[in-house]
Design a protein around this motif. Structure first.
Motif, PDB file in Angstrom:
ATOM      1  N   LYS A  31      12.504   5.049   4.534  1.00 42.05           N
ATOM      2  CA  LYS A  31      13.142   5.325   3.242  1.00 42.05           C
ATOM      3  C   LYS A  31      12.502   6.545   2.561  1.00 42.05           C
ATOM      4  O   LYS A  31      13.198   7.431   2.086  1.00 42.05           O
ATOM      5  CB  LYS A  31      13.001   4.083   2.364  1.00 42.05           C
ATOM      6  CG  LYS A  31      13.695   4.169   1.043  1.00 42.05           C
ATOM      7  CD  LYS A  31      13.701   2.789   0.446  1.00 42.05           C
ATOM      8  CE  LYS A  31      14.016   2.806  -1.019  1.00 42.05           C
ATOM      9  NZ  LYS A  31      14.053   1.440  -1.550  1.00 42.05           N
ATOM     10  N   ASP A  32      11.161   6.602   2.559  1.00 43.02           N
ATOM     11  CA  ASP A  32      10.474   7.733   1.920  1.00 43.02           C
ATOM     12  C   ASP A  32      10.849   9.050   2.588  1.00 43.02           C
ATOM     13  O   ASP A  32      11.061  10.062   1.910  1.00 43.02           O
ATOM     14  CB  ASP A  32       8.955   7.552   1.993  1.00 43.02           C
ATOM     15  CG  ASP A  32       8.472   6.600   0.920  1.00 43.02           C
ATOM     16  OD1 ASP A  32       9.305   6.210   0.074  1.00 43.02           O
ATOM     17  OD2 ASP A  32       7.291   6.223   0.942  1.00 43.02           O
ATOM     18  N   GLU A  33      10.930   9.013   3.920  1.00 39.39           N
ATOM     19  CA  GLU A  33      11.241  10.253   4.649  1.00 39.39           C
ATOM     20  C   GLU A  33      12.660  10.754   4.366  1.00 39.39           C
ATOM     21  O   GLU A  33      12.949  11.931   4.561  1.00 39.39           O
ATOM     22  CB  GLU A  33      11.064  10.034   6.152  1.00 39.39           C
ATOM     23  CG  GLU A  33       9.597   9.986   6.567  1.00 39.39           C
ATOM     24  CD  GLU A  33       9.407   9.503   7.993  1.00 39.39           C
ATOM     25  OE1 GLU A  33       8.422   9.934   8.613  1.00 39.39           O
ATOM     26  OE2 GLU A  33      10.211   8.689   8.494  1.00 39.39           O
ATOM     27  N   GLU A  76      13.964  10.935   1.454  1.00 36.85           N
ATOM     28  CA  GLU A  76      13.910  11.658   0.167  1.00 36.85           C
ATOM     29  C   GLU A  76      15.211  11.502  -0.633  1.00 36.85           C
ATOM     30  O   GLU A  76      15.843  12.481  -1.032  1.00 36.85           O
ATOM     31  CB  GLU A  76      13.621  13.148   0.408  1.00 36.85           C
ATOM     32  CG  GLU A  76      12.268  13.388   1.039  1.00 36.85           C
ATOM     33  CD  GLU A  76      12.022  14.861   1.380  1.00 36.85           C
ATOM     34  OE1 GLU A  76      12.705  15.735   0.813  1.00 36.85           O
ATOM     35  OE2 GLU A  76      11.148  15.120   2.227  1.00 36.85           O
TER      36      GLU A  76
END
Ligand code: FAD
Ligand code: EPU
Length: 338
Positions: A156-158, A160
């Protein structure tokens, strides 16, 4: 791998323009997709990945290869008392996934009912509606890197995620093909009815304790009353994003336009509805030949039948210039211009 030549894209995108594409193929499995990526025709032509075609505007014929992604499958990966993790093929129709989840009692995406397109395209712009975005239920996705053919998992973080944004529209634009998306859905879901007219609609139906199925029905009802059905009038939903302006700029504009709506953001900035700006600027319902601005939703540009993509893009640019002149606000396109 079957390649069709000089094919009309009319049924493959929701503006329903009579665009011709030099080469067209469909990938029905990851293996087929890998074969396509390794083929000479893919390597020697410009290419475009197409899901449901509900967020693209073709401004001219496409002199390359269009790859329609039809990767199927909804797979339960893990299930506990209160959560289910599902891995879904990129070609699954988004609304069918929502209907399947609602029928199973899996909550989290009911507010995203009736958004056209495919699961694989959903992370591209972090689709959102009625107070929910896919980032809220997103776990990870798998994608093939075009240059190397290797599969990569994005957390999820990747990804963005932002408002109608993701890394796939920025740093790694056109470098990956999303093949599946994994979601975490809730079995004891708390419904989210505060946004827009959901509460009002449910109250008018005398529903006091709504289920996810009730919320889905309300969202479908509201959307059908506001947005043109692309099967009847060609369109790609909101053509522009809702712009964010500074709090000071908003206050300045409010001295002249006291009825200007604004939604406060966490950093003190204000999000302004582009539909309001376009309507106030006199464009709502304007028709130019076969194209125009929809009469009920100024944010939706439409093709009444035989319009051209070039003309729609010209109209969009005229609207951008006109709104900029009147309000000093830049509108950026949500739709992907090809
Ligand atoms: P396409 O239009 O086929 O593709 C969109 C872009 O993603 C293209 O650049 C394409 O190359 C790329 N792409 C597609 N699939 C992949 C993949 N698997 N891997 C890599 N790249 C890919 N959006 C919202 O967020 N909220 C709404 O409420 C909403 N309402 C809409 C209402 C209407 C009537 C319409 C017509 C559109 C609406 N949209 C909305 C926009 C649209 O439905 C979404 O953006 C949807 O996710 C697009 O899916 P698609 O499969 O049609 O993508
Ligand atoms: N408005 C007008 N005139 C118009 C249209 C809108 O004045 O012609 C004003 C009204 O004040 C209204 C406000 O704009 O209260 C917001 O309108 P609406 O609730 O219809 O939502 P929107 O901002 O136009 C956004 C998304 C939609 C999403 C809905 C519901 C964007 C760019 N659009 O539309 O997403 O379905 O909210 O959450 O963020 C899409 O992305 O394609 C899309 C349809």
């Amino acid at each position: 791998m079957k390649i069709e030549e000089n094919k009309s894209l009319h049924p493959y995108h929701t503006f329903h323009l009579d665009i011709r594409v030099k080469y067209f193929t469909e990938a029905k499995s990851v293996d087929e997709l890998k074969e396509i990526i390794n083929s000479e025709i893919f390597k020697s032509n410009s290419h475009l990945i197409l899901g449901g075609g509900s967020n693209v505007l073709f401004t001219k014929d496409f002199e390359g290869l269009v790859v329609k992604l039809s990767l199927p499958g909804v797979q339960v990966q893990k299930e506990s008392q209160d959560e289910v993790i599902i891995k879904v093929g990129a070609g699954v129709v988004w609304h069918e996934l929502v209907m399947h989840s609602v029928a199973k009692g899996w909550g989290g995406i009911e507010n995203l009912s009736l958004i056209p397109g495919t699961v694989g395209a959903a992370p591209m712009q972090n689709i959102g509606a009625y107070g929910v975005e896919i980032k809220d239920v997103f776990r990870s996705l798998e994608a093939i890197e075009i240059e190397t053919g290797k599969t990569r998992t994005f957390s999820k973080d990747e990804c963005e995620f932002g408002y109608r944004e993701s890394v796939f529209k920025k740093a790694v634009k056109e470098k990956f093909i999303i093949t599946s998306v994994t979601f975490a859905l809730q079995k004891e879901a708390k419904v989210n009815t505060t946004y827009g007219a959901i509460d009002e609609t449910l109250a008018s139906w005398n529903i006091q304790e709504p289920t996810i199925a009730d919320v889905s029905k309300a969202v479908i009802y509201i959307r059908q009353s506001k947005l043109p059905n692309p099967d009847e009038i060609g369109n790609a939903g909101s053509f522009f994003k809702n712009p964010t302006i500074s709090g000071e700029a908003y206050e300045r504009l409010r001295t002249e336009y006291s009825d200007m709506p604004g939604y406060p953001q966490e950093d003190g900035a204000m999000k302004v509805p582009a539909g309001w700006l376009i309507e106030k600027d006199g464009w709502k319902g304007k028709t130019i030949g076969q194209i125009g601005v929809h009469k009920n939703q100024a944010l939706v540009l439409v093709n009444y039948g035989n319009g051209s993509g070039h003309d729609i893009w010209e109209l969009a640019q005229q609207i951008q210039a006109s709104v900029k002149k009147r309000f000093g606000i830049e509108l950026s396109a949500e739709v992907n211009i090809v």
